[in-house]
Design a protein around this motif. Sequence first.
Motif, mmCIF file in Angstrom:
data_model
loop_
_atom_site.group_PDB
_atom_site.id
_atom_site.type_symbol
_atom_site.label_atom_id
_atom_site.label_comp_id
_atom_site.label_asym_id
_atom_site.label_seq_id
_atom_site.Cartn_x
_atom_site.Cartn_y
_atom_site.Cartn_z
ATOM 1 N N GLU A 140 44.008 -16.488 47.023
ATOM 2 C CA GLU A 140 44.903 -15.895 48.018
ATOM 3 C C GLU A 140 45.259 -14.451 47.638
ATOM 4 O O GLU A 140 45.337 -13.577 48.496
ATOM 5 C CB GLU A 140 46.188 -16.715 48.163
ATOM 6 C CG GLU A 140 45.979 -18.124 48.670
ATOM 7 C CD GLU A 140 45.574 -19.110 47.570
ATOM 8 O OE1 GLU A 140 45.782 -18.819 46.369
ATOM 9 O OE2 GLU A 140 45.015 -20.162 47.929
ATOM 10 N N ASP A 141 45.470 -14.216 46.365
ATOM 11 C CA ASP A 141 45.793 -12.864 45.892
ATOM 12 C C ASP A 141 44.594 -11.933 46.041
ATOM 13 O O ASP A 141 44.745 -10.764 46.392
ATOM 14 C CB ASP A 141 46.273 -12.886 44.442
ATOM 15 C CG ASP A 141 47.592 -13.623 44.289
ATOM 16 O OD1 ASP A 141 48.365 -13.672 45.266
ATOM 17 O OD2 ASP A 141 47.844 -14.154 43.193
ATOM 18 N N LEU A 142 43.402 -12.460 45.795
ATOM 19 C CA LEU A 142 42.199 -11.660 45.957
ATOM 20 C C LEU A 142 42.021 -11.270 47.426
ATOM 21 O O LEU A 142 41.604 -10.148 47.723
ATOM 22 C CB LEU A 142 40.977 -12.410 45.438
ATOM 23 C CG LEU A 142 39.695 -11.602 45.314
ATOM 24 C CD1 LEU A 142 39.868 -10.442 44.341
ATOM 25 C CD2 LEU A 142 38.543 -12.490 44.867
ATOM 26 N N SER A 143 42.378 -12.161 48.324
ATOM 27 C CA SER A 143 42.313 -11.849 49.758
ATOM 28 C C SER A 143 43.267 -10.721 50.104
ATOM 29 O O SER A 143 42.942 -9.840 50.903
ATOM 30 C CB SER A 143 42.638 -13.088 50.593
ATOM 31 O OG SER A 143 41.676 -14.078 50.395
ATOM 32 N N MET A 144 44.443 -10.733 49.514
ATOM 33 C CA MET A 144 45.418 -9.672 49.747
ATOM 34 C C MET A 144 44.891 -8.342 49.202
ATOM 35 O O MET A 144 45.045 -7.297 49.837
ATOM 36 C CB MET A 144 46.763 -10.000 49.089
ATOM 37 C CG MET A 144 47.831 -8.992 49.401
ATOM 38 S SD MET A 144 49.436 -9.220 48.586
ATOM 39 C CE MET A 144 49.538 -10.925 48.233
ATOM 40 N N ILE A 145 44.249 -8.380 48.051
ATOM 41 C CA ILE A 145 43.668 -7.171 47.467
ATOM 42 C C ILE A 145 42.574 -6.630 48.382
ATOM 43 O O ILE A 145 42.455 -5.412 48.572
ATOM 44 C CB ILE A 145 43.141 -7.446 46.043
ATOM 45 C CG1 ILE A 145 44.321 -7.682 45.098
ATOM 46 C CG2 ILE A 145 42.261 -6.306 45.545
ATOM 47 C CD1 ILE A 145 43.942 -8.195 43.731
ATOM 48 N N GLU A 146 41.810 -7.512 48.994
ATOM 49 C CA GLU A 146 40.760 -7.073 49.917
ATOM 50 C C GLU A 146 41.369 -6.342 51.121
ATOM 51 O O GLU A 146 40.864 -5.292 51.536
ATOM 52 C CB GLU A 146 39.927 -8.256 50.394
ATOM 53 C CG GLU A 146 38.775 -7.862 51.283
ATOM 54 C CD GLU A 146 37.862 -9.022 51.627
ATOM 55 O OE1 GLU A 146 36.748 -8.739 52.097
ATOM 56 O OE2 GLU A 146 38.233 -10.184 51.433
ATOM 57 N N VAL A 147 42.451 -6.853 51.648
ATOM 58 C CA VAL A 147 43.138 -6.200 52.766
ATOM 59 C C VAL A 147 43.643 -4.822 52.339
ATOM 60 O O VAL A 147 43.477 -3.827 53.054
ATOM 61 C CB VAL A 147 44.303 -7.077 53.293
ATOM 62 C CG1 VAL A 147 45.191 -6.316 54.256
ATOM 63 C CG2 VAL A 147 43.757 -8.344 53.937
ATOM 64 N N LEU A 148 44.241 -4.751 51.167
ATOM 65 C CA LEU A 148 44.750 -3.466 50.671
ATOM 66 C C LEU A 148 43.619 -2.460 50.444
ATOM 67 O O LEU A 148 43.774 -1.271 50.729
ATOM 68 C CB LEU A 148 45.547 -3.676 49.381
ATOM 69 C CG LEU A 148 46.878 -4.393 49.561
ATOM 70 C CD1 LEU A 148 47.454 -4.777 48.207
ATOM 71 C CD2 LEU A 148 47.846 -3.536 50.341
ATOM 72 N N CYS A 149 42.497 -2.937 49.938
ATOM 73 C CA CYS A 149 41.345 -2.053 49.743
ATOM 74 C C CYS A 149 40.884 -1.480 51.083
ATOM 75 O O CYS A 149 40.593 -0.285 51.181
ATOM 76 C CB CYS A 149 40.193 -2.805 49.077
ATOM 77 S SG CYS A 149 40.454 -3.116 47.328
ATOM 78 N N THR A 150 40.830 -2.314 52.094
ATOM 79 C CA THR A 150 40.426 -1.856 53.422
ATOM 80 C C THR A 150 41.406 -0.823 53.952
ATOM 81 O O THR A 150 40.998 0.232 54.444
ATOM 82 C CB THR A 150 40.323 -3.051 54.391
ATOM 83 O OG1 THR A 150 39.375 -3.982 53.864
ATOM 84 C CG2 THR A 150 39.898 -2.604 55.772
ATOM 85 N N GLU A 151 42.693 -1.099 53.816
ATOM 86 C CA GLU A 151 43.725 -0.180 54.303
ATOM 87 C C GLU A 151 43.672 1.169 53.594
ATOM 88 O O GLU A 151 43.956 2.195 54.187
ATOM 89 C CB GLU A 151 45.113 -0.784 54.121
ATOM 90 C CG GLU A 151 45.436 -1.884 55.090
ATOM 91 C CD GLU A 151 46.809 -2.495 54.846
ATOM 92 O OE1 GLU A 151 47.600 -1.956 54.032
ATOM 93 O OE2 GLU A 151 47.084 -3.536 55.467
ATOM 94 N N HIS A 152 43.289 1.155 52.316
ATOM 95 C CA HIS A 152 43.301 2.387 51.522
ATOM 96 C C HIS A 152 41.894 2.937 51.275
ATOM 97 O O HIS A 152 41.705 3.799 50.415
ATOM 98 C CB HIS A 152 44.026 2.152 50.191
ATOM 99 C CG HIS A 152 45.472 1.844 50.390
ATOM 100 N ND1 HIS A 152 46.411 2.820 50.591
ATOM 101 C CD2 HIS A 152 46.136 0.655 50.465
ATOM 102 C CE1 HIS A 152 47.600 2.255 50.764
ATOM 103 N NE2 HIS A 152 47.452 0.944 50.690
ATOM 104 N N GLN A 153 40.933 2.417 52.042
ATOM 105 C CA GLN A 153 39.550 2.877 52.008
ATOM 106 C C GLN A 153 38.939 2.829 50.603
ATOM 107 O O GLN A 153 38.280 3.765 50.155
ATOM 108 C CB GLN A 153 39.443 4.281 52.608
ATOM 109 C CG GLN A 153 39.911 4.326 54.031
ATOM 110 C CD GLN A 153 39.912 5.722 54.614
ATOM 111 O OE1 GLN A 153 39.855 6.700 53.895
ATOM 112 N NE2 GLN A 153 39.967 5.807 55.927
ATOM 113 N N LEU A 154 39.183 1.726 49.918
ATOM 114 C CA LEU A 154 38.565 1.489 48.607
ATOM 115 C C LEU A 154 37.455 0.456 48.780
ATOM 116 O O LEU A 154 37.553 -0.449 49.607
ATOM 117 C CB LEU A 154 39.588 0.948 47.609
ATOM 118 C CG LEU A 154 40.660 1.906 47.143
ATOM 119 C CD1 LEU A 154 41.711 1.148 46.334
ATOM 120 C CD2 LEU A 154 40.057 3.008 46.304
ATOM 121 N N ASP A 155 36.418 0.567 47.990
ATOM 122 C CA ASP A 155 35.327 -0.392 48.015
ATOM 123 C C ASP A 155 35.800 -1.682 47.331
ATOM 124 O O ASP A 155 35.994 -1.723 46.113
ATOM 125 C CB ASP A 155 34.118 0.201 47.298
ATOM 126 C CG ASP A 155 32.925 -0.729 47.271
ATOM 127 O OD1 ASP A 155 32.980 -1.827 47.867
ATOM 128 O OD2 ASP A 155 31.917 -0.363 46.648
#
Length: 68
Positions: free
Chosen positions: A18-33
């Motif tokens: 679940e935390d990894l999913s949240m990190i994926e959302v944050l990466c998308t929002e901040h344009q990180l791979d």
Amino acid sequence: MAKKSLDTTFLHYGIRKEDLSMIEVLCTEHQLDFDWVKDDLLKEFHEKKIRNQDMDDKGIEKLLKKPC
């Protein structure tokens, strides 16, 4: 009763799925791979932690400077 099992995401990255999913959302929002963050940062950091290798500022800096 739900059967509990090991979270393979936790075993590989040191964090829950679940935390990894949240990190994926944050990466998308901040344009990180996301794959870079997941595989080159989280996984490597977790592997070093498992081997009791301290991650000082220089070690973390080295991880961050790895190419995407």
